[in-house]
Design a protein around this motif. Structure first.
Motif, PDB file in Angstrom:
ATOM      1  N   HIS A  38       3.475   6.235  -4.951  1.00  0.00           N
ATOM      2  CA  HIS A  38       3.680   5.781  -6.502  1.00  0.00           C
ATOM      3  C   HIS A  38       5.213   5.584  -6.915  1.00  0.00           C
ATOM      4  O   HIS A  38       6.182   6.080  -7.944  1.00  0.00           O
TER       5      HIS A  38
ATOM      6  N   THR B 182       2.376   1.667  -3.753  1.00  0.00           N
ATOM      7  CA  THR B 182       1.537   2.589  -4.589  1.00  0.00           C
ATOM      8  C   THR B 182       0.587   4.058  -4.225  1.00  0.00           C
ATOM      9  O   THR B 182       0.577   4.448  -4.565  1.00  0.00           O
TER      10      THR B 182
ATOM     11  N   THR C 135       1.075  -1.494  -0.071  1.00  0.00           N
ATOM     12  CA  THR C 135       0.171   0.262  -0.135  1.00  0.00           C
ATOM     13  C   THR C 135       1.161   1.302   0.378  1.00  0.00           C
ATOM     14  O   THR C 135       0.346   2.578  -1.064  1.00  0.00           O
TER      15      THR C 135
END
Length: 166
Positions: A132, A129, A126
């Motif tokens: 990024h 992501t 998490t």
């Protein structure tokens, strides 16, 4: 030109960023007590610097492979604290980072690591992501012939170390 036709726009040069900024590569120390490798020697750091990269090595990070901060500094690396190494454009860290460490990374950075596919905690995925982060599992990278250049090099280092220890 016909009066019913719209004028053709003329191309205008766009403002672009200056090319003076180099890509920074961070080498934080591995916190895993079982990991006895470090991704780059002072010589390889020097090659990266000669190619235009900026290399930041965490203080004491290469002690596990018996290289001092001075050896990296004499080849052009900057010796920094862990948080500064994690804030680089590219971070090379052999063991997977924790979610807390990933959150310290620069948004949009790249992480080169042995990600141990399938064993990453959900919080770490998490964090990658959400921030990024482009994460590349270097142990899974293959060339055209099916060789694993990073994994093969690390295995060779392991073999040499085993002989030294024996």
């Amino acid at each position: 030109m016909n009066q019913n036709q719209a004028p053709i726009p003329v191309e205008q040069p766009a403002m672009v960023a200056s090319g003076n900024r180099s890509i920074s590569i961070g080498l934080p120390a591995c916190c895993d007590p079982l990991e006895r490798r470090f991704p780059l020697t002072p010589e390889s750091v020097n090659r990266l610097i000669e190619a235009g990269f900026e290399v930041k090595v965490q203080s004491g990070a290469a002690n596990v492979i018996h290289y001092s901060d001075n050896q990296y500094q004499s080849r052009g690396a900057t010796i920094v604290e862990r948080d500064e190494a994690l804030k680089c454009d590219v971070v090379i860290h052999l063991a997977p980072l924790s979610a807390v460490e990933v959150k310290k990374m620069r948004r949009g950075a790249m992480l080169l690591s042995m990600l141990q596919n399938g064993s990453q905690p959900r919080e770490t995925i998490t964090a990658l992501t959400d921030n990024h982060i482009t994460a590349i599992a270097i142990d899974l990278v293959q060339d055209e012939e099916g060789n694993h250049p990073f994994a093969d090099t690390l295995a060779e280092i392991d073999g040499r170390a085993a002989m030294s220890v024996a």
